[in-house]
Scaffold this motif. Structure first.
Motif, mmCIF file in Angstrom:
data_model
loop_
_atom_site.group_PDB
_atom_site.id
_atom_site.type_symbol
_atom_site.label_atom_id
_atom_site.label_comp_id
_atom_site.label_asym_id
_atom_site.label_seq_id
_atom_site.Cartn_x
_atom_site.Cartn_y
_atom_site.Cartn_z
ATOM 1 N N ASP A 1 12.148 9.627 -1.278
ATOM 2 C CA ASP A 1 12.512 8.575 -0.326
ATOM 3 C C ASP A 1 13.932 8.070 -0.579
ATOM 4 O O ASP A 1 14.642 7.700 0.354
ATOM 5 N N LEU A 2 14.341 8.038 -1.849
ATOM 6 C CA LEU A 2 15.730 7.732 -2.203
ATOM 7 C C LEU A 2 16.291 8.954 -2.918
ATOM 8 O O LEU A 2 15.986 9.211 -4.079
ATOM 9 N N GLU A 3 17.098 9.743 -2.186
ATOM 10 C CA GLU A 3 17.720 10.940 -2.753
ATOM 11 C C GLU A 3 19.072 10.539 -3.320
ATOM 12 O O GLU A 3 19.993 10.220 -2.580
ATOM 13 N N LEU A 4 19.176 10.552 -4.655
ATOM 14 C CA LEU A 4 20.377 10.026 -5.299
ATOM 15 C C LEU A 4 21.582 10.936 -5.118
ATOM 16 O O LEU A 4 22.601 10.546 -4.587
ATOM 17 N N ASP A 5 21.505 12.165 -5.588
ATOM 18 C CA ASP A 5 22.580 13.139 -5.384
ATOM 19 C C ASP A 5 22.097 14.492 -5.869
ATOM 20 O O ASP A 5 20.927 14.675 -6.184
ATOM 21 N N GLU A 6 23.003 15.447 -5.936
ATOM 22 C CA GLU A 6 22.642 16.814 -6.323
ATOM 23 C C GLU A 6 22.821 17.055 -7.818
ATOM 24 O O GLU A 6 23.036 18.182 -8.242
ATOM 25 N N ASN A 7 22.757 16.009 -8.611
ATOM 26 C CA ASN A 7 22.887 16.103 -10.061
ATOM 27 C C ASN A 7 21.724 16.929 -10.621
ATOM 28 O O ASN A 7 20.572 16.488 -10.615
ATOM 29 N N LEU A 8 22.014 18.109 -11.147
ATOM 30 C CA LEU A 8 20.956 18.995 -11.631
ATOM 31 C C LEU A 8 20.323 18.498 -12.927
ATOM 32 O O LEU A 8 19.284 19.026 -13.344
ATOM 33 N N PHE A 9 20.934 17.504 -13.576
ATOM 34 C CA PHE A 9 20.314 16.897 -14.750
ATOM 35 C C PHE A 9 19.190 15.942 -14.348
ATOM 36 O O PHE A 9 18.382 15.538 -15.186
ATOM 37 N N LEU A 10 19.158 15.575 -13.072
ATOM 38 C CA LEU A 10 18.185 14.612 -12.572
ATOM 39 C C LEU A 10 16.939 15.326 -12.061
ATOM 40 O O LEU A 10 17.027 16.380 -11.426
ATOM 41 N N HIS A 11 15.761 14.765 -12.328
ATOM 42 C CA HIS A 11 14.516 15.354 -11.843
ATOM 43 C C HIS A 11 14.452 15.303 -10.313
ATOM 44 O O HIS A 11 14.993 14.385 -9.697
ATOM 45 N N ARG A 12 13.765 16.271 -9.735
ATOM 46 C CA ARG A 12 13.510 16.206 -8.287
ATOM 47 C C ARG A 12 12.778 14.915 -7.954
ATOM 48 O O ARG A 12 13.130 14.211 -7.009
ATOM 49 N N HIS A 13 11.729 14.615 -8.684
ATOM 50 C CA HIS A 13 11.004 13.354 -8.568
ATOM 51 C C HIS A 13 11.036 12.691 -9.940
ATOM 52 O O HIS A 13 10.499 13.230 -10.909
ATOM 53 N N GLY B 1 0.797 -1.215 0.000
ATOM 54 C CA GLY B 1 0.000 0.000 0.000
ATOM 55 C C GLY B 1 0.830 1.263 0.000
ATOM 56 O O GLY B 1 0.289 2.365 -0.001
ATOM 57 N N GLY B 2 2.168 1.111 -0.035
ATOM 58 C CA GLY B 2 3.060 2.266 0.067
ATOM 59 C C GLY B 2 3.394 2.899 -1.277
ATOM 60 O O GLY B 2 2.991 2.439 -2.336
ATOM 61 N N ARG B 3 4.165 3.965 -1.171
ATOM 62 C CA ARG B 3 4.604 4.730 -2.342
ATOM 63 C C ARG B 3 6.034 5.180 -2.068
ATOM 64 O O ARG B 3 6.350 5.615 -0.959
ATOM 65 N N PHE B 4 6.911 5.060 -3.060
ATOM 66 C CA PHE B 4 8.328 5.338 -2.883
ATOM 67 C C PHE B 4 8.804 6.159 -4.070
ATOM 68 O O PHE B 4 8.586 5.777 -5.226
ATOM 69 N N VAL B 5 9.475 7.287 -3.811
ATOM 70 C CA VAL B 5 9.895 8.202 -4.870
ATOM 71 C C VAL B 5 11.418 8.248 -4.938
ATOM 72 O O VAL B 5 12.102 8.356 -3.911
ATOM 73 N N VAL B 6 11.944 8.189 -6.174
ATOM 74 C CA VAL B 6 13.379 8.254 -6.437
ATOM 75 C C VAL B 6 13.674 9.513 -7.237
ATOM 76 O O VAL B 6 12.969 9.822 -8.200
ATOM 77 N N GLY B 7 14.707 10.252 -6.836
ATOM 78 C CA GLY B 7 15.085 11.449 -7.579
ATOM 79 C C GLY B 7 16.084 12.277 -6.789
ATOM 80 O O GLY B 7 16.744 11.768 -5.878
ATOM 81 N N ARG B 8 16.210 13.557 -7.154
ATOM 82 C CA ARG B 8 17.072 14.438 -6.361
ATOM 83 C C ARG B 8 16.499 14.614 -4.958
ATOM 84 O O ARG B 8 17.224 14.837 -4.002
ATOM 85 N N GLU B 9 15.176 14.539 -4.867
ATOM 86 C CA GLU B 9 14.483 14.562 -3.586
ATOM 87 C C GLU B 9 13.532 13.380 -3.545
ATOM 88 O O GLU B 9 13.141 12.855 -4.574
#
Length: 245
Positions: free
Chosen positions: A31-43, A21-29
């Motif tokens: 649940d999983l914050e990858l890094d400060e890569n500005l080419f990467l979407h926030r979500h 029933g959960g939700r998990f987000v990957v991006g610059r921001e």
């Protein structure tokens, strides 16, 4: 099965269980914050439990992701706005943002399907999938994928520039780029998406997409890297292609 982990996200040696029933987000921001890569979407990617299935969705607007089963037998290109059900026990997700390639693994506790390893013997021929490659083309792919292949497990790595990859092979940049054109054309002809693009972004995007494809499909492995340290035969370019020097 409330309270149990339906899917676990693996990245760079860390594990993130997602409850039913959960939700998990990957991006610059997220649940999983990858890094400060500005080419990467926030979500960028979203994993959610919906209609009795776990789904992987691309909630970004520009980037794509390559999604495969554990043995590379099934591959999909997840475009912005698209989503895929997570039906395998292990799903690999590879994507690039700027010069950086990321790889993460999704583990399903109750998979709908189980991948079957493909048995094949290519007799030692330099063939990737249905695309015949000369030895020098295979070396080019390995030079670009080397940082990803040498990394242990999931995580992120920088894609070499054409100049760096050419230096690794002892080639001129002109020779490297000509062969890169040829390799990308070959994959484009068999339907691998993302091998062509606009003039401004083509140079970076095609290297990234090529690395994504060969890594996600398990078309090269760490064991192949030994080829980079073997002198290239003088007639290597003549293997089945007649590519001019």
């Amino acid at each position: 099965m409330s309270g149990t982990a339906g899917v676990t996200v693996e990245f760079a040696g860390e594990y993130f269980p997602i409850e039913s029933g959960g939700r998990f987000v990957v991006g610059r921001e997220g649940d999983l914050e990858l890094d400060e890569n500005l080419f990467l979407h926030r979500h960028f990617l979203e994993i959610s439990d919906d209609d009795g299935l776990w789904w992987l969705a691309n909630v970004g607007t520009r980037l794509t992701a390559t999604v495969t089963d554990s043995v590379g037998g099934v591959q999909a290109w997840l475009a912005p706005g698209a989503r895929l059900p997570l039906v395998f026990e292990t799903t690999t997700v590879v994507f690039s943002a700027g010069p950086t390639t990321y790889e993460l693994t999704l583990h399903a506790s109750e998979p709908t399907f189980r991948a079957t390893k493909r048995e094949h013997d290519d007799g030692g021929a330099s063939t990737i999938g249905a695309v015949p490659l000369t030895l020098s083309q295979r070396l080019l792919i390995l030079a670009l994928a080397e940082p990803q292949l040498r990394r242990d497990g999931t995580g992120m790595s920088e894609i070499p520039t054409s100049a760096k990859a050419a230096e690794r092979l002892g080639w001129t940049v002109t020779r490297f780029n000509r062969k890169l054109d040829n390799v990308c054309d070959k994959f484009d002809r068999v339907g691998v998406p993302g091998m062509r693009g606009g003039q401004r972004t083509f140079a970076t995007n095609r290297r990234a997409r090529l690395v994504e494809h060969v890594i996600a499909s398990r078309l090269v492995s760490r064991d192949d890297l030994a080829l980079l340290d073997v002198p290239l035969p003088a007639d290597a370019d003549a293997e089945g292609e007649g590519e001019p020097e």
